[in-house]
Structure formats: structure tokens, C-alpha cells
Design a protein around this motif. Sequence first.
Motif, PDB file in Angstrom:
ATOM      1  N   ARG A  15       0.839  -1.190   0.000  1.00 24.95           N
ATOM      2  CA  ARG A  15       0.000   0.000   0.000  1.00 24.95           C
ATOM      3  C   ARG A  15       0.885   1.255   0.000  1.00 24.95           C
ATOM      4  NH1 ARG A  15      -0.022   2.366   4.879  1.00 24.95           N
ATOM      5  NH2 ARG A  15       0.378   1.126   6.740  1.00 24.95           N
ATOM      6  N   PRO A  16       0.292   2.436  -0.174  1.00 27.45           N
ATOM      7  CA  PRO A  16       1.108   3.653  -0.216  1.00 27.45           C
ATOM      8  C   PRO A  16       1.913   3.890   1.061  1.00 27.45           C
ATOM      9  CG  PRO A  16      -1.104   4.089  -1.053  1.00 27.45           C
ATOM     10  CD  PRO A  16      -1.132   2.708  -0.471  1.00 27.45           C
ATOM     11  N   ASN A  17       3.114   4.430   0.878  1.00 29.11           N
ATOM     12  CA  ASN A  17       3.931   4.960   1.971  1.00 29.11           C
ATOM     13  C   ASN A  17       4.485   3.897   2.921  1.00 29.11           C
ATOM     14  OD1 ASN A  17       5.043   7.436   2.695  1.00 29.11           O
ATOM     15  ND2 ASN A  17       3.660   7.716   4.411  1.00 29.11           N
ATOM     16  N   PRO A  39       1.864   9.793   0.668  1.00 31.83           N
ATOM     17  CA  PRO A  39       1.457   8.596  -0.063  1.00 31.83           C
ATOM     18  C   PRO A  39       1.311   8.867  -1.547  1.00 31.83           C
ATOM     19  CG  PRO A  39      -0.406   9.523   1.136  1.00 31.83           C
ATOM     20  CD  PRO A  39       0.804  10.294   1.561  1.00 31.83           C
ATOM     21  N   GLN A  40       1.350   7.768  -2.336  1.00 32.46           N
ATOM     22  CA  GLN A  40       1.151   7.816  -3.787  1.00 32.46           C
ATOM     23  C   GLN A  40       2.221   8.653  -4.497  1.00 32.46           C
ATOM     24  OE1 GLN A  40      -3.017   8.748  -4.718  1.00 32.46           O
ATOM     25  NE2 GLN A  40      -3.621   7.815  -2.783  1.00 32.46           N
ATOM     26  N   THR A  41       3.437   8.593  -3.967  1.00 29.16           N
ATOM     27  CA  THR A  41       4.538   9.303  -4.616  1.00 29.16           C
ATOM     28  C   THR A  41       4.867   8.673  -5.965  1.00 29.16           C
ATOM     29  OG1 THR A  41       5.464   9.946  -2.483  1.00 29.16           O
ATOM     30  CG2 THR A  41       6.960   9.982  -4.355  1.00 29.16           C
ATOM     31  N   ARG A  43       4.044   6.868  -9.329  1.00 29.77           N
ATOM     32  CA  ARG A  43       2.853   6.844 -10.179  1.00 29.77           C
ATOM     33  C   ARG A  43       2.877   5.752 -11.245  1.00 29.77           C
ATOM     34  NH1 ARG A  43       1.962  13.320 -11.300  1.00 29.77           N
ATOM     35  NH2 ARG A  43       0.801  13.776  -9.387  1.00 29.77           N
ATOM     36  N   PRO A  63       3.422   1.677  -7.833  1.00 33.94           N
ATOM     37  CA  PRO A  63       2.652   2.607  -6.994  1.00 33.94           C
ATOM     38  C   PRO A  63       2.002   1.865  -5.830  1.00 33.94           C
ATOM     39  CG  PRO A  63       2.115   2.888  -9.324  1.00 33.94           C
ATOM     40  CD  PRO A  63       2.918   1.630  -9.214  1.00 33.94           C
ATOM     41  N   GLY A  64       1.688   2.584  -4.777  1.00 27.36           N
ATOM     42  CA  GLY A  64       0.966   1.988  -3.664  1.00 27.36           C
ATOM     43  C   GLY A  64      -0.465   1.667  -4.077  1.00 27.36           C
ATOM     44  N   HIS A  66      -4.225   1.536  -3.778  1.00 33.86           N
ATOM     45  CA  HIS A  66      -5.172   2.356  -3.023  1.00 33.86           C
ATOM     46  C   HIS A  66      -6.505   2.367  -3.752  1.00 33.86           C
ATOM     47  CE1 HIS A  66      -3.568   4.907  -6.185  1.00 33.86           C
ATOM     48  NE2 HIS A  66      -4.612   5.698  -6.045  1.00 33.86           N
ATOM     49  N   HIS A 209      -0.227  16.158  -5.664  1.00 37.01           N
ATOM     50  CA  HIS A 209      -0.961  15.116  -6.359  1.00 37.01           C
ATOM     51  C   HIS A 209      -1.682  15.657  -7.594  1.00 37.01           C
ATOM     52  CE1 HIS A 209       0.139  12.239  -3.406  1.00 37.01           C
ATOM     53  NE2 HIS A 209      -0.475  12.870  -2.432  1.00 37.01           N
TER      54      HIS A 209
END
Length: 299
Positions: A15-17, A39-41, A43, A63-64, A66, A209
Motif C-alpha cells: 500500500r502507499p507509503n 502517499p502515492q509518490t 505513479r 505505486p501503492g 489504493h 498530487h
Amino acid sequence: MSKITKTAVVSVVGRPNVGKSTLTNKLVGQKVAIVSSKPQTTRTRITGVLSRGETQYVLLDTPGLHKPRSRLGDYMCKVVTDTVSEVDVAVLVVEPIPNIGPAEETLIAQIKQHHMPAILVINKIDTVKKEELLAVIATYAAAHEFDAVVPISARTGEGVEELLTEIDKYATEGPQFPEDMVSDQPERQLVAEIIREKMLRLLDREVPHGVAVGIERWNEREDGLVEINAVIYCEKASHKGIIIGKQGAMLKRIGSTARYDMQRLLGSPIYLQLWVKVKKDWRYSDFLLKNFGYDKKNI
């Protein structure tokens, strides 16, 4: 003559981060994926390459996973789920928390569906007491029989050698990247990502974002100077003002911090010029996503 005879292709998912990009950079030995606390750095899928001894490790940082809220989010999640199924081993990165969230459940289901070998990596162990890891291991063991469980700290490097030892078990004879290659990303893409990383670190939570970076001009002069013109695209006029800052102060700060990393990456002096333009709701436009390089056909 190359000593490399084996290749292990690895998907780094989670997941993100949770530290996927930090881990990829630590394994490769230099920055190939941008990192921030937001989060979601990441892509898109980023390939990092480590050549060591007889083995080349091809690391696919994703990507995380989500719940998507835009076309860009749809794209990012498709990158993750597609990547799980086409590798030698999946590395599921989680935090040291004895709880399995929806993203982890989805990824474990993908691993089971494709009968993928999988290594559970518990990251950030430098933030908890060692005895707390037992509950985390038990929680995930009840959900899936992982081929290995490796506690690590991607930040400090603790456990990373043990992880490579586990990954090495899945290496097979196959084609390799050139030994001096650390990523398949073009230099233009790496430079654009460096600029976006600096915005993630310097700006408010929501603004980054809604930004994309395009390289408009790249000129390598005979004296070694690389001239780069880049455009930062944002979704709202109010965001444009924040990115530029009072009397251009924020844009200058983004440029100066990005230039430092670019010079280290390219090994050349950099002349960087930045502009900011508004592209309203670009994250929801298939056409604009393709223009910025986020194309599902490229996964």
C-alpha cells in the motif's frame, strides 16, 4: 566478460507509503525512484537494476495500491495488479502493524490467484521493539503461507542482505540488462521525477498530487552544460500561485534543490528553467494522461 548468468525479476508491492521506493533505492545502491513522506509518490512502474556476482536483480517498484479516485488512480492500480503476475517472485512490503488492510488483502489475493512465490517484507523495524514483530508475523502467516518473512529497515539497511539472499533463490538463467545499467527510465523521465519529488517535499499535501512535469527542451552543449526547460502542470490557478510562491521564491527553491540531484544523476552542470501552467483536471483525462506518459498500453 560478464560474470552474470542468472536473473531474478522481482515486483515490489504494497500500500502507499510503506517504503517500497526507499527499499528499491537501497537495493540498487542509488536513487532510481523518488521518495517522500506523502502517499502515492510513485505513479508508474519503475525498474531498478542491481548486478552483483552471478546474479542480476531486476526490481519493479510499483505505486501503492489504493482506492482510485481519478483516471490517474485507475492507471496506478492497474500497474500494481499487472506487475504481480509477471515476475519470478513478489515482495510484499508492509509496516510492522499486526493488522491486514484492504490493500494487503487485495495483493495477497493476487499472489494466490497467480500462484506466485512471495516474500513478506516487514519494513520500518527500526521504529518498533523486536518482540512486537511476532504478532505481525503471526497475523500475516494466518492469511498466507509466504515463502519467506524478512524484517528490514529500508532506511538503515538492516535486513536488506538477508532479503537479497532470499530473492536469489528465484534467479534463473535469462536475458540481462547491461551491467552498468541501474534503471530503464530515460534520463528525461528521471529528471522530471526529481522535480516532482522536490514539490512533494516542499508543498502542501494536496498540491503535489495535482501536478505533472513535462520536459520541453533538453540541450547538451559541447562544454558539458545540459540546458533543461521543464513545465510544471497543475490543476488549479490557486495551485499555480502556491507553486510559484511570493516573488517566485518557491519555484526558485524547487529548481535549486532539483538541480543538485540532477547534477549528481547526470554528472554534468545543469541550467534549469521552470514554468508553471494550469491544465484543469488533467488526472481525469485519458488524453492528458497519455501526454504525460501515464499510458496503460505502456504497462
